[in-house]
Enzyme design. Structure first.
Site, PDB file in Angstrom:
ATOM      1  N   GLN A   1      37.065  44.231  32.631  1.00  0.00           N
ATOM      2  CA  GLN A   1      37.508  43.713  31.293  1.00  0.00           C
ATOM      3  C   GLN A   1      36.589  43.499  30.208  1.00  0.00           C
ATOM      4  O   GLN A   1      36.708  43.626  28.870  1.00  0.00           O
ATOM      5  CB  GLN A   1      38.040  42.200  31.530  1.00  0.00           C
ATOM      6  CG  GLN A   1      39.241  42.218  32.686  1.00  0.00           C
ATOM      7  CD  GLN A   1      39.082  42.016  33.680  1.00  0.00           C
ATOM      8  OE1 GLN A   1      38.039  42.520  34.557  1.00  0.00           O
ATOM      9  NE2 GLN A   1      39.998  41.593  34.632  1.00  0.00           N
TER      10      GLN A   1
ATOM     11  N   ASP B   1      39.833  29.892  33.429  1.00  0.00           N
ATOM     12  CA  ASP B   1      41.172  30.108  33.695  1.00  0.00           C
ATOM     13  C   ASP B   1      41.500  28.838  34.507  1.00  0.00           C
ATOM     14  O   ASP B   1      43.157  28.288  34.357  1.00  0.00           O
ATOM     15  CB  ASP B   1      41.451  30.984  35.138  1.00  0.00           C
ATOM     16  CG  ASP B   1      41.503  32.388  34.551  1.00  0.00           C
ATOM     17  OD1 ASP B   1      40.256  32.795  34.232  1.00  0.00           O
ATOM     18  OD2 ASP B   1      42.445  32.927  34.398  1.00  0.00           O
TER      19      ASP B   1
ATOM     20  N   LYS C   1      36.659  34.401  35.584  1.00  0.00           N
ATOM     21  CA  LYS C   1      36.605  35.791  36.285  1.00  0.00           C
ATOM     22  C   LYS C   1      35.355  35.841  37.468  1.00  0.00           C
ATOM     23  O   LYS C   1      34.039  35.431  36.995  1.00  0.00           O
ATOM     24  CB  LYS C   1      36.425  36.814  35.233  1.00  0.00           C
ATOM     25  CG  LYS C   1      36.158  38.011  35.501  1.00  0.00           C
ATOM     26  CD  LYS C   1      37.286  38.763  36.501  1.00  0.00           C
ATOM     27  CE  LYS C   1      38.602  38.395  36.040  1.00  0.00           C
ATOM     28  NZ  LYS C   1      39.852  38.574  37.107  1.00  0.00           N
TER      29      LYS C   1
HETATM   30  O1  MRU Z   1      42.084  38.559  35.625  1.00  0.00           O
HETATM   31  P1  MRU Z   1      41.806  38.276  34.069  1.00  0.00           P
HETATM   32  O2  MRU Z   1      41.474  39.630  33.199  1.00  0.00           O
HETATM   33  O3  MRU Z   1      43.207  37.535  33.578  1.00  0.00           O
HETATM   34  O4  MRU Z   1      40.965  37.275  33.820  1.00  0.00           O
HETATM   35  C1  MRU Z   1      40.702  36.428  32.848  1.00  0.00           C
HETATM   36  C2  MRU Z   1      39.387  35.546  32.792  1.00  0.00           C
HETATM   37  O5  MRU Z   1      38.836  35.260  33.472  1.00  0.00           O
HETATM   38  C3  MRU Z   1      39.295  34.871  31.246  1.00  0.00           C
HETATM   39  O6  MRU Z   1      37.874  34.612  31.153  1.00  0.00           O
HETATM   40  C4  MRU Z   1      39.983  33.655  31.138  1.00  0.00           C
HETATM   41  O7  MRU Z   1      41.388  33.769  31.480  1.00  0.00           O
HETATM   42  C5  MRU Z   1      39.937  33.110  29.853  1.00  0.00           C
HETATM   43  S1  MRU Z   1      41.028  33.949  28.563  1.00  0.00           S
HETATM   44  C6  MRU Z   1      40.698  33.201  27.220  1.00  0.00           C
END
Ligand code: MRU
Length: 358
Positions: free
Chosen positions: A204, A245, A256
């Site tokens: 990401q 999250d 993440k």
């Molecule tokens: O697996 P993902 O790409 O959905 O993980 C996203 C993250 O870990 C982001 O840092 C988190 O959701 C915050 S987004 C503002």
């Protein structure tokens, strides 16, 4: 993208006329800009599961639209059977991913809206669900602007900022959480130098964070995850900004996979580590990080997904692929919300944030 701002690329929106959720397929970025038009519940569920839309707030917005579309064309005219259908739509969408609390938060908000309007005709209830879903997105955009202001208040011009994963515009309604201070800093001539961890295994950071920051003209350098210690030791990083999250009531934070390691490194090098968290990501019902369910994903993502050939023997090797980790509250300098910055002890300051909200 020429003459267009990165903010013209909407992450997700509702096409009510065509009963569709329109979303930018993030699995194809940065190589292809393609919008998907999702009309069925399995399509919406799959888009969340497979990270076509991802990032806690964007998942919440998508689920809210999904819940609305799931009942929009109902022919039922009695509340109870209508509510039964809504609950099954809600349960289905909630099963797409387990860690980001925004998914459940948004669906709960939709349910509260439905219950608050239960005396009204079904047609009107559906109308209020539409407005509630749009308000979840609008609130997210306002929230991120406020996070940007608070975040910028702890940054000085010229600083190096490290970020992990993508907590950017693509992960939200707009502006992002961890990126909101970066965009604001750009507007105000801060000349920040951002370092983006590539963020294995799904990249990401490489695919999304560099894409959106570069498109906004922000100075961004991509590093592999295992290079964070090097750039910190060189003195290139003055602060770390990440998204989250789920924040537990004691400040432990799921984000993440790899975030916890970055926090420990930042602590070692005396670099402030900030978590940017809309209040919708703070889960006061979860006492500590130990109670946060961590999503486990397919082994293929580690050794196969991005490569022409497998990068590990497929036989005789075990794989472990947790999508998130928990950063202990003791490594977090501050949790930046739309209502202010919470600092340790989080069990008190997070409560104060919610009191402010009330
Ligand atoms: O697996 P993902 O790409 O959905 O993980 C996203 C993250 O870990 C982001 O840092 C988190 O959701 C915050 S987004 C503002």
């Amino acid at each position: 993208m020429e003459n267009k701002s990165i903010f013209d690329l909407e992450t997700v929106y509702l096409d009510d006329e065509n009963n569709a959720i329109v979303l930018l397929d993030q699995t194809l970025l940065p190589n292809e800009i393609k919008y998907l038009h999702l009309t069925t519940q399995p399509e919406i569920w799959e888009a969340i599961k497979e990270l076509r839309v991802r990032g806690a707030p964007a998942i919440g917005i998508t689920a809210a639209y999904g819940a609305y579309l799931g009942v929009k064309n109902s022919s039922l005219d009695e509340f109870e059977p209508f509510y039964v259908v809504f609950k099954s739509v809600k349960q289905y969408l909630a099963s797409a991913r387990p860690t980001a609390v925004n998914l459940f938060w948004a669906l709960d908000k939709m349910e509260s809206c439905l219950l608050a309007n239960q005396q009204r005709p079904i047609e009107e209830i559906i109308h209020t669900l539409h407005d509630q879903a749009e308000e979840i997105k609008a609130e997210d955009i306002r929230t991120n602007k406020a996070i940007g202001e608070y975040g910028l208040s702890v940054i000085q011009p010229g600083w190096g900022i490290l970020t992990h994963c993508n907590a950017g515009s693509l992960a939200t309604g707009k502006y992002g959480t961890a990126t909101a201070p970066m965009y604001l800093g750009q507007e105000r001539g801060y000349n920040l130098k951002v370092f983006a961890d590539e963020t294995r295994p799904l990249l990401q950071g490489a695919r999304l964070t560099t894409f959106e920051l570069a498109a906004a003209g922000i100075d961004v350098t991509l590093i592999c995850d295992n290079m964070a210690a090097t750039v910190m030791k060189k003195g290139w990083i003055q602060a770390v900004f990440v998204g989250c999250d789920r924040v537990a009531a004691n400040g432990d934070t799921a984000n993440k996979i790899g975030t916890a390691g970055v926090a420990i490194l930042a602590h070692e090098y005396g670099i402030p580590f900030y978590v940017c968290a809309p209040s919708s990501t703070i889960d006061m019902a979860t006492p500590t990080g130990d109670q946060i369910e961590i999503e486990l994903r397919k082994p293929e993502e580690i050794y196969k997904k991005w490569y022409a050939k497998p990068m590990a023997p497929e036989q005789g090797v075990k794989f472990y692929n947790p999508a998130f980790d928990v950063t202990d509250a003791k490594y977090i300098t501050g949790i930046i919300t739309e209502l202010g910055i919470a600092r340790p002890p989080y069990s008190q300051t997070l409560l104060q944030i919610f009191e402010k909200k009330r």
